[in-house]
Design an enzyme around this catalytic site. Structure first.
Site, PDB file in Angstrom:
ATOM      1  N   GLU A 153      48.164 -76.934 -11.771  1.00  0.00           N
ATOM      2  CA  GLU A 153      48.262 -76.464 -10.395  1.00  0.00           C
ATOM      3  C   GLU A 153      47.709 -75.052 -10.264  1.00  0.00           C
ATOM      4  O   GLU A 153      47.014 -74.735  -9.292  1.00  0.00           O
ATOM      5  CB  GLU A 153      49.719 -76.507  -9.939  1.00  0.00           C
ATOM      6  CG  GLU A 153      49.933 -76.033  -8.515  1.00  0.00           C
ATOM      7  CD  GLU A 153      51.403 -76.026  -8.107  1.00  0.00           C
ATOM      8  OE1 GLU A 153      51.685 -75.678  -6.938  1.00  0.00           O
ATOM      9  OE2 GLU A 153      52.271 -76.353  -8.949  1.00  0.00           O
ATOM     10  N   HIS A 208      49.171 -74.615  -2.802  1.00  0.00           N
ATOM     11  CA  HIS A 208      49.876 -75.276  -3.899  1.00  0.00           C
ATOM     12  C   HIS A 208      49.388 -76.710  -4.065  1.00  0.00           C
ATOM     13  O   HIS A 208      48.694 -77.257  -3.208  1.00  0.00           O
ATOM     14  CB  HIS A 208      51.387 -75.303  -3.621  1.00  0.00           C
ATOM     15  CG  HIS A 208      52.046 -73.972  -3.747  1.00  0.00           C
ATOM     16  ND1 HIS A 208      52.723 -73.577  -4.878  1.00  0.00           N
ATOM     17  CD2 HIS A 208      52.131 -72.939  -2.868  1.00  0.00           C
ATOM     18  CE1 HIS A 208      53.189 -72.347  -4.701  1.00  0.00           C
ATOM     19  NE2 HIS A 208      52.843 -71.941  -3.487  1.00  0.00           N
ATOM     20  N   GLU A 289      50.832 -77.822   0.492  1.00  0.00           N
ATOM     21  CA  GLU A 289      50.822 -78.650  -0.711  1.00  0.00           C
ATOM     22  C   GLU A 289      49.657 -79.616  -0.526  1.00  0.00           C
ATOM     23  O   GLU A 289      49.743 -80.586   0.228  1.00  0.00           O
ATOM     24  CB  GLU A 289      52.148 -79.406  -0.864  1.00  0.00           C
ATOM     25  CG  GLU A 289      53.365 -78.509  -1.032  1.00  0.00           C
ATOM     26  CD  GLU A 289      53.536 -77.981  -2.453  1.00  0.00           C
ATOM     27  OE1 GLU A 289      52.684 -78.296  -3.318  1.00  0.00           O
ATOM     28  OE2 GLU A 289      54.518 -77.259  -2.701  1.00  0.00           O
TER      29      GLU A 289
END
Length: 325
Positions: A153, A208, A289
């Protein structure tokens, strides 16, 4: 011909016309040509007089696809752009057309926050300490997730943020990063918020990738809840952050084709009161996200450089819309 010399014409010369006749004929030929040229000039110039000109192309008319061209070679490299210099364009060094620069974001400051740090796993003690987020205490940071193949990530978020920075800088913005691969770990979540506050950013986005169960897919945007506790007071940023969140949801989906998350939130949106990066922010801020890195389809997209360029463009377009409308 037989019986002629070079000084003698082969055929008798016709009688010459008077000079006045020749002038009239010449005028008759020149006038239509002149009129045709004048009408042609008016057609090209727009027909609005001698000062009219065809408008020159502006930056706003540049092709949006030029920002996506040839994104496969990590155009921004691995080190931060030197202070005071323009970052390379998203297509620099790849043979693609560079995006036209503009000043539509001149005077605006954007905070981009690449989630986590590749060095966090080697600094578990440092990132494990508790920090105050207003309504609770939480760990300073986390290691983040990764794809099953090991693409982290932290790698993903830093790459996308660098690409988004280049696009925003090409539009005239000042872009501040919470970290640019230049720190061994962190920063902590409270410092991430403070960096945006100290920069007096006009808007902030934290990038993210999620680590949900493998069967879950899609992206979602997280907006701040109203929190007034201790160090936290989001009352002034809730409304503008919601507007930013809606723009980010729509622009990201348009740019990437990624579906809304099917496992959390509603229609790609979620609101939370437990994230220090939002609770402690004094400037409009949201999280995104970008996909579930544990899902095979999402992971395939997120590891593709061209898709990451599209993700960066969606983020940059949302921030541009927020700051200019």
């Amino acid at each position: 011909m037989t019986g002629t010399t070079s000084d003698t014409p082969a055929f008798p010369e016709p009688p010459r016309r008077p000079a006045r006749t020749r002038v009239v004929i010449a005028a008759a030929l020149v006038l239509p040509l002149g009129l045709a040229g004048w009408f042609g000039w008016r057609a090209v110039s727009g027909g609005s007089g001698p000062d009219a000109r065809t408008p020159a192309p502006t930056a706003s008319t540049a092709s949006r696809d030029s920002l996506i061209t040839d994104a496969n070679s990590d155009p921004l490299g691995t080190s931060p752009a030197p202070s005071g210099t323009a970052a390379p364009s998203p297509s620099a060094g790849t043979g693609g057309a560079a995006p036209a620069a503009s000043n539509q974001l001149a005077g605006r400051t954007v905070l981009l926050d690449p989630g986590h740090n590749s060095g966090n796993a080697q600094h578990t003690k440092e990132i494990g300490r508790q920090v105050d987020i207003g309504n609770a205490r939480k760990e300073c940071d986390a290691t983040g997730t990764s794809t099953n193949a090991g693409y982290s990530e932290a790698e993903y978020t830093l790459d996308v943020v660098r690409r988004a920075r280049a696009i925003l800088q090409s539009r005239g913005a000042r872009v501040v990063l919470t970290q640019d691969g230049d720190r061994p770990w962190g920063p902590c979540i409270d410092e991430r918020a403070r960096i945006g506050n100290d920069a007096r950013a006009d808007a902030a986005v934290s990038v993210h990738g999620d680590g949900a169960p493998a069967g879950a897919t899609g992206f979602h945007v997280i907006m701040p809840a109203r929190v007034t506790a201790g160090l936290a007071d989001t009352s002034k940023i809730v409304e503008p952050s919601q507007r930013l969140g809606l723009l980010l949801r729509d622009r990201f989906k348009e740019a990437t084709g990624e579906p809304f998350a099917d496992y959390i939130g509603k229609q790609g949106l979620d609101t939370r009161s437990d994230l220090g990066g939002l609770n402690l922010s004094k400037v409009p801020k949201v999280f995104i996200e970008c996909g579930n890195m544990r899902n095979a389809d999402d992971a395939r997209r997120m590891t593709d450089a061209e898709w990451r360029q599209r993700a960066a463009l969606g983020i940059a377009d949302a921030l541009t819309a927020f700051l200019t409308t």
